[in-house]
Structure formats: C-alpha cells, structure tokens
Enzyme design. Sequence first.
Site, PDB file in Angstrom:
ATOM      1  N   GLY A 227     -56.191 -35.027 126.018  1.00 59.01           N
ATOM      2  CA  GLY A 227     -55.775 -35.443 124.681  1.00 59.01           C
ATOM      3  C   GLY A 227     -56.882 -36.074 123.861  1.00 59.01           C
ATOM      4  O   GLY A 227     -56.714 -36.311 122.664  1.00 59.01           O
TER       5      GLY A 227
ATOM      6  N   LYS B 133     -33.899 -48.031  94.218  1.00 55.77           N
ATOM      7  CA  LYS B 133     -33.457 -47.611  95.548  1.00 55.77           C
ATOM      8  C   LYS B 133     -33.598 -48.754  96.551  1.00 55.77           C
ATOM      9  O   LYS B 133     -34.357 -49.711  96.329  1.00 55.77           O
ATOM     10  CB  LYS B 133     -34.286 -46.403  96.030  1.00 55.77           C
ATOM     11  CG  LYS B 133     -35.605 -46.782  96.681  1.00 55.77           C
ATOM     12  CD  LYS B 133     -36.333 -45.623  97.358  1.00 55.77           C
ATOM     13  CE  LYS B 133     -37.621 -46.127  98.007  1.00 55.77           C
ATOM     14  NZ  LYS B 133     -38.588 -45.124  98.358  1.00 55.77           N
TER      15      LYS B 133
ATOM     16  N   ARG C  47     -34.381 -48.912 100.790  1.00 50.43           N
ATOM     17  CA  ARG C  47     -34.684 -48.069 101.964  1.00 50.43           C
ATOM     18  C   ARG C  47     -33.882 -48.555 103.162  1.00 50.43           C
ATOM     19  O   ARG C  47     -33.894 -49.731 103.495  1.00 50.43           O
ATOM     20  CB  ARG C  47     -36.194 -48.098 102.252  1.00 50.43           C
ATOM     21  CG  ARG C  47     -36.596 -47.158 103.374  1.00 50.43           C
ATOM     22  CD  ARG C  47     -38.093 -46.988 103.485  1.00 50.43           C
ATOM     23  NE  ARG C  47     -38.679 -46.055 102.533  1.00 50.43           N
ATOM     24  CZ  ARG C  47     -38.553 -44.736 102.590  1.00 50.43           C
ATOM     25  NH1 ARG C  47     -37.833 -44.179 103.542  1.00 50.43           N
ATOM     26  NH2 ARG C  47     -39.119 -43.976 101.694  1.00 50.43           N
TER      27      ARG C  47
ATOM     28  N   THR D 227     -40.334 -37.481 103.801  1.00 48.60           N
ATOM     29  CA  THR D 227     -39.122 -36.843 104.342  1.00 48.60           C
ATOM     30  C   THR D 227     -38.214 -36.309 103.231  1.00 48.60           C
ATOM     31  O   THR D 227     -37.185 -35.704 103.524  1.00 48.60           O
ATOM     32  CB  THR D 227     -38.295 -37.850 105.162  1.00 48.60           C
ATOM     33  OG1 THR D 227     -37.789 -38.857 104.262  1.00 48.60           O
ATOM     34  CG2 THR D 227     -39.126 -38.491 106.253  1.00 48.60           C
TER      35      THR D 227
ATOM     36  N   THR E 240     -36.363 -40.165  99.390  1.00 43.51           N
ATOM     37  CA  THR E 240     -36.418 -40.864  98.097  1.00 43.51           C
ATOM     38  C   THR E 240     -36.107 -39.922  96.948  1.00 43.51           C
ATOM     39  O   THR E 240     -35.276 -40.217  96.081  1.00 43.51           O
ATOM     40  CB  THR E 240     -37.827 -41.472  97.911  1.00 43.51           C
ATOM     41  OG1 THR E 240     -38.082 -42.367  98.987  1.00 43.51           O
ATOM     42  CG2 THR E 240     -37.951 -42.198  96.588  1.00 43.51           C
TER      43      THR E 240
END
Length: 312
Positions: A37, A191, A193, A222, A225
């Site tokens: 990794g 808004k 969250r 995503t 909003t």
Amino acid sequence: MSVILLSGLANPRLAEAVAGQLGVTLGRCDVQRFPDGEIHVAVQEPVRGRDVYLLQPTSPPVQEHLMELLLLADACRRAGAARLTAVMPYFAYARHERRARGREPVGARVVADLIEASGVERVVAVDLHTPALEGFFGIPLEHLSAVPLLAERVRPLLRPDQVIVAPDLGAARLAERYAGLLDLPVAIVHKARLSGAEVKTLRISGQVRGLRPLLVDDMISTGGTIVAAIEALLAAGCRSEVTVATSHALLVGPAAERLRAQPLQRCVATDSVAGAGGHRLPMEVAGLAPLLGEAISRLHADRSLGELLAHG
Ligand code: R5P
C-alpha cells in the site's frame, strides 16, 4: 531558470492541458503502489536549479493523492529544485478548518503543515472552501478564482427570471460574487448538516417563487446540500428548471444518483477533479488550464496575479 511542470496521478489530463498552455512537455514522473500500500514516486526529469510546479488536486482518493504530492515535493526538494510550487486545483480538508467539537483535529491545518514540511515553498489553489486557509500556511498561498470563468459559461443559459441561490449560508459571499458578475438577485437557503452526507433545510431568505434558480457552491461532494436546496426551492414555488454552477464536482457516493432525480437542466463545473464531465448528468466542464497556465506563467516571471486571484 527554466520552468518544469510535473503531475501525480490525480488529474493527468488537466496537467497535460496546462503543459499545453505553457508550451512545455509535462515532466515524467513514475508513481507506483507497492504491494503493502505504500506509494513510490520517482521524478524522471532533472529539476536541479529549475522552477518546479507540481500539479495535483487532492481529490478522492484524498489520502493517496495527498501522499503522492508530498512525496513528489520531497523528491524535487532533495533533487535541488530552485523553486517549488504545489498547484492544487482542489484542496481537500478545506472544510475541516475548525473544530466542531472538542477532541477533534483541525484537518486543514494538519494538511497545511504536511505540505510545508515536504518542501513546498508556495501553494496555488482554486476557490478554496474558505479563504481563511491562507492563514494556516507560513508560505505564500495564491488563491485563484474560477468564478469569472464559470459565470461566463453560465451566462448564455440564463433567462430574465433567474435568481442566484446560495444552498447554504457559507455560499452567500460566493452567490454575491456571481450576482455581481451576472447582475441577478440572490436568495439563500439556510441548512443544518445532520451528517457527512445528510443535510436539512431550515428556511429561505429572498424571493424565489416563480423564478428559475441558479445554485452556486464551491463544491458538490455527496450532493446532499445542493439536492436539499433544490427540494426546498421547488417546495417554495421555484420553477423546476434548475442550473448549478460549482468549482469542484467531486460527485462522490450517492451524488450522481441524487442529482439525476432532480430537474437539473445543466451543471457547470471546472475540471479540478478528474472525471467531472461524466456521471450521466447534464454536465458542462469549464477547463482550468488557461487560468492555471496563466498563473504559472506570471509566477515564473514574478509578475502580479492581479485579477486571477479570488480577492482580485
Ligand atoms: C459546505 O459548506 C460546502 O460549501 C458544500 O456545500 C458542501 O460541503 C457540499 O457537500 P455535499 O455535496 O456532500 O452536501
């Protein structure tokens, strides 16, 4: 001192386009993942005594792209770069600029410290979530804005009954910036969250009934909003012909599916994040290469960035 542009794996297409603007060939870098990794990078061009620009948005996968940038910077510093600038068209962790609760880190500060420690001497960023990030760096941060570019892309789509909408209070200044360029009124959706992917709208300030919304935001992650704002606007009597302008189309997780369910006529975004034009959405991509190419040319020549800057 000659200029050299290098890139990690985050957005090679944009890096090629910027190299084209500069009239140079993109410098070769080998970036590999080891089986455990770890990331291994090797710069395959001489950088000693050169003015080096590392183009790497820290778009998803964020940690991988950030680590590539840090390793490339360290490689260039150790190889004798005369000047080292990180060009970060999208800057991850910018939303993590303060502690919402106790026993949390300030992620943006940690990232700024890592970048400085890697040997980067200057950062070029585009439409940061907050301009206050400049204060997290002890090195110069050149904060460019793609808003004029996006506003010009949006202009032909506009109708006389358009209203610019900030999908949250944090986007209010951005909405004012678009309003100044496009000469349109502004409304704001307030808004709250609920989680990383869920938001709820509380109320709307300004006239929206019967108008067509142009929603503007620094990023769509995503889609929570922007979709919550669209739903609130439609419930408040907005016309169901929605245009969106955003600097950074991350479109992660449920974003594309959420947006596909909305009456979205067009979403105009930059190519700060690779693949912004996909997602089976009515996307229109405004390329950043001319802006970044011009900024690099001016920095290389020690000329003012003037009107390219977010506060210009
Ligand atoms: C928040 O303050 C930002 O400006 C964006 O509105 C937000 O982070 C976008 O995230 P998402 O698309 O996940 O709601």
